[in-house]
Design a protein around this motif. Structure first.
Motif, mmCIF file in Angstrom:
data_model
loop_
_atom_site.group_PDB
_atom_site.id
_atom_site.type_symbol
_atom_site.label_atom_id
_atom_site.label_comp_id
_atom_site.label_asym_id
_atom_site.label_seq_id
_atom_site.Cartn_x
_atom_site.Cartn_y
_atom_site.Cartn_z
ATOM 1 N N SER A 142 5.039 5.170 -16.591
ATOM 2 C CA SER A 142 6.052 5.150 -17.611
ATOM 3 C C SER A 142 7.166 3.874 -17.643
ATOM 4 N N PHE A 143 6.729 3.199 -16.528
ATOM 5 C CA PHE A 143 7.248 1.717 -16.094
ATOM 6 C C PHE A 143 8.553 2.048 -15.881
ATOM 7 N N LEU A 144 8.914 2.916 -15.312
ATOM 8 C CA LEU A 144 10.322 3.125 -14.728
ATOM 9 C C LEU A 144 10.454 2.817 -13.281
ATOM 10 N N ILE A 145 9.381 3.020 -12.521
ATOM 11 C CA ILE A 145 9.330 2.255 -11.128
ATOM 12 C C ILE A 145 8.120 1.695 -10.726
ATOM 13 N N THR A 146 8.075 0.779 -10.031
ATOM 14 C CA THR A 146 6.905 0.238 -9.387
ATOM 15 C C THR A 146 6.630 0.582 -8.051
ATOM 16 N N LEU A 147 5.550 0.718 -7.411
ATOM 17 C CA LEU A 147 5.398 0.930 -5.942
ATOM 18 C C LEU A 147 4.689 -0.226 -5.433
ATOM 19 N N VAL A 148 5.190 -0.536 -4.516
ATOM 20 C CA VAL A 148 4.874 -1.846 -3.762
ATOM 21 C C VAL A 148 4.084 -1.351 -2.367
ATOM 22 N N ARG A 149 2.700 -1.536 -2.458
ATOM 23 C CA ARG A 149 2.254 -1.174 -1.181
ATOM 24 C C ARG A 149 2.015 -2.142 -0.129
ATOM 25 N N PRO A 150 1.653 -1.444 1.182
ATOM 26 C CA PRO A 150 1.769 -2.445 2.327
ATOM 27 C C PRO A 150 0.567 -3.222 2.465
ATOM 28 N N HIS A 151 0.780 -4.313 2.739
ATOM 29 C CA HIS A 151 -0.221 -5.373 3.002
ATOM 30 C C HIS A 151 -0.822 -5.521 4.592
ATOM 31 N N TYR A 152 -1.916 -5.356 4.768
ATOM 32 C CA TYR A 152 -2.681 -5.252 5.968
ATOM 33 C C TYR A 152 -3.325 -6.626 6.323
ATOM 34 N N ALA A 153 -2.271 -7.664 6.868
ATOM 35 C CA ALA A 153 -3.159 -8.967 7.196
ATOM 36 C C ALA A 153 -3.725 -8.884 8.536
ATOM 37 N N ASN A 154 -3.240 -7.951 9.142
ATOM 38 C CA ASN A 154 -4.052 -7.609 10.787
ATOM 39 C C ASN A 154 -4.246 -6.270 10.920
ATOM 40 N N LEU A 155 -5.357 -5.990 10.931
ATOM 41 C CA LEU A 155 -5.502 -4.460 10.982
ATOM 42 C C LEU A 155 -5.470 -3.864 12.248
ATOM 43 N N GLY A 156 -5.288 -4.784 13.348
ATOM 44 C CA GLY A 156 -5.110 -4.427 14.727
ATOM 45 C C GLY A 156 -3.585 -3.943 14.938
ATOM 46 N N LYS A 157 -2.706 -4.272 14.150
ATOM 47 C CA LYS A 157 -1.372 -4.046 14.418
ATOM 48 C C LYS A 157 -0.938 -2.573 13.763
ATOM 49 N N ARG A 158 0.067 -2.067 14.418
ATOM 50 C CA ARG A 158 0.573 -0.896 13.946
ATOM 51 C C ARG A 158 1.718 -1.091 12.956
ATOM 52 N N LEU A 159 1.277 -0.558 11.601
ATOM 53 C CA LEU A 159 1.832 -0.990 10.530
ATOM 54 C C LEU A 159 2.548 0.068 9.772
ATOM 55 N N THR A 160 3.406 0.042 9.099
ATOM 56 C CA THR A 160 3.995 1.105 8.131
ATOM 57 C C THR A 160 2.934 1.174 7.087
ATOM 58 N N LYS A 161 2.725 2.331 6.579
ATOM 59 C CA LYS A 161 1.662 2.484 5.522
ATOM 60 C C LYS A 161 2.099 3.234 4.089
ATOM 61 N N SER A 162 3.224 3.428 4.080
ATOM 62 C CA SER A 162 3.794 4.317 2.945
ATOM 63 C C SER A 162 4.275 3.030 1.713
ATOM 64 N N ALA A 163 4.436 3.148 0.695
ATOM 65 C CA ALA A 163 4.772 2.385 -0.456
ATOM 66 C C ALA A 163 6.202 2.301 -0.509
ATOM 67 N N LYS A 164 6.828 1.186 -1.024
ATOM 68 C CA LYS A 164 8.130 1.009 -1.504
ATOM 69 C C LYS A 164 8.359 1.147 -2.923
ATOM 70 N N LEU A 165 9.142 2.009 -3.210
ATOM 71 C CA LEU A 165 9.602 2.337 -4.408
ATOM 72 C C LEU A 165 10.830 1.438 -4.951
ATOM 73 N N HIS A 166 10.339 0.683 -6.318
ATOM 74 C CA HIS A 166 11.581 -0.320 -6.904
ATOM 75 C C HIS A 166 11.669 0.472 -8.383
ATOM 76 N N PHE A 167 12.833 0.581 -8.597
ATOM 77 C CA PHE A 167 13.036 0.771 -10.181
ATOM 78 C C PHE A 167 12.925 -0.598 -11.062
ATOM 79 N N ILE A 168 12.420 -0.355 -12.088
ATOM 80 C CA ILE A 168 12.123 -1.698 -12.825
ATOM 81 C C ILE A 168 13.604 -1.956 -13.578
ATOM 82 N N ASP A 169 14.201 -1.045 -14.006
ATOM 83 C CA ASP A 169 15.391 -1.397 -14.761
ATOM 84 C C ASP A 169 16.652 -1.140 -13.852
ATOM 85 N N SER A 170 17.070 -2.331 -13.400
ATOM 86 C CA SER A 170 18.211 -2.239 -12.371
ATOM 87 C C SER A 170 19.557 -1.739 -13.099
#
Length: 162
Positions: A9-37
């Motif tokens: 519905s374009f109320l939120i957008t999910l920003v997913r994690p970027h895996y530049a280095n697969l050997g590192k321990r990274l957070t893997k859950s998406a960040k939620l942002h509301f489109i309408d501040s």
């Protein structure tokens, strides 16, 4: 499934994690942002700019606003979403990674109106470990844009020219 409905519905957008280095321990859950501040402020009971200035979620609201403004620019030029974020388990985080295929761009978002040298701390570390990172930018709540070493400090007022 509710998150999917809000995203469709374009109320939120999910920003997913970027895996530049697969050997590192990274957070893997998406960040939620509301489109309408404005909707976010309404839901939080923020009724004026004066209330927003002192609100504890001001930084998160500013970050969501900046992320969605950049996303809207991509969509208005008929380009797909290329937004990601980067976070290691040790706390190093880049608010937004724009993936251009062969290169990436690191963006930090700070609601403060005054520039501080530590704004670029995480970008500098990220650029050292990511050869494909061509630019580092901090979008901040101040009025003056400038070049800072190999990076760019960008006023929120100029976000539309990014």
């Amino acid at each position: 499934s509710w998150i999917s409905i809000l995203e469709t519905s374009f109320l939120i957008t999910l920003v997913r994690p970027h895996y530049a280095n697969l050997g590192k321990r990274l957070t893997k859950s998406a960040k939620l942002h509301f489109i309408d501040s404005g909707l976010v402020c309404y839901l939080l009971g923020i009724e004026s700019a004066r209330q927003l200035v002192t609100h504890p979620l001001r930084g998160a609201i500013f970050e969501s606003w900046a992320v969605t403004e950049l996303l809207k620019q991509r969509y208005h030029t008929a380009k797909s979403n290329n937004q990601f974020y980067f976070r290691e388990n040790n706390g190093q985080e880049i608010d937004l990674i724009l993936d251009h295929g062969a290169t990436v761009e690191a963006i930090e978002i700070k609601s403060g109106k005054t520039y501080a040298p530590d704004f670029f701390k995480n970008i500098t570390k990220y650029r050292e470990q990511t050869p494909s990172c061509r630019n580092g930018t901090v979008v901040y709540g101040g009025d003056r844009s400038q070049k800072v070493q190999k990076n760019r400090l960008l006023s929120y007022r100029e976000l539309g020219t990014f």
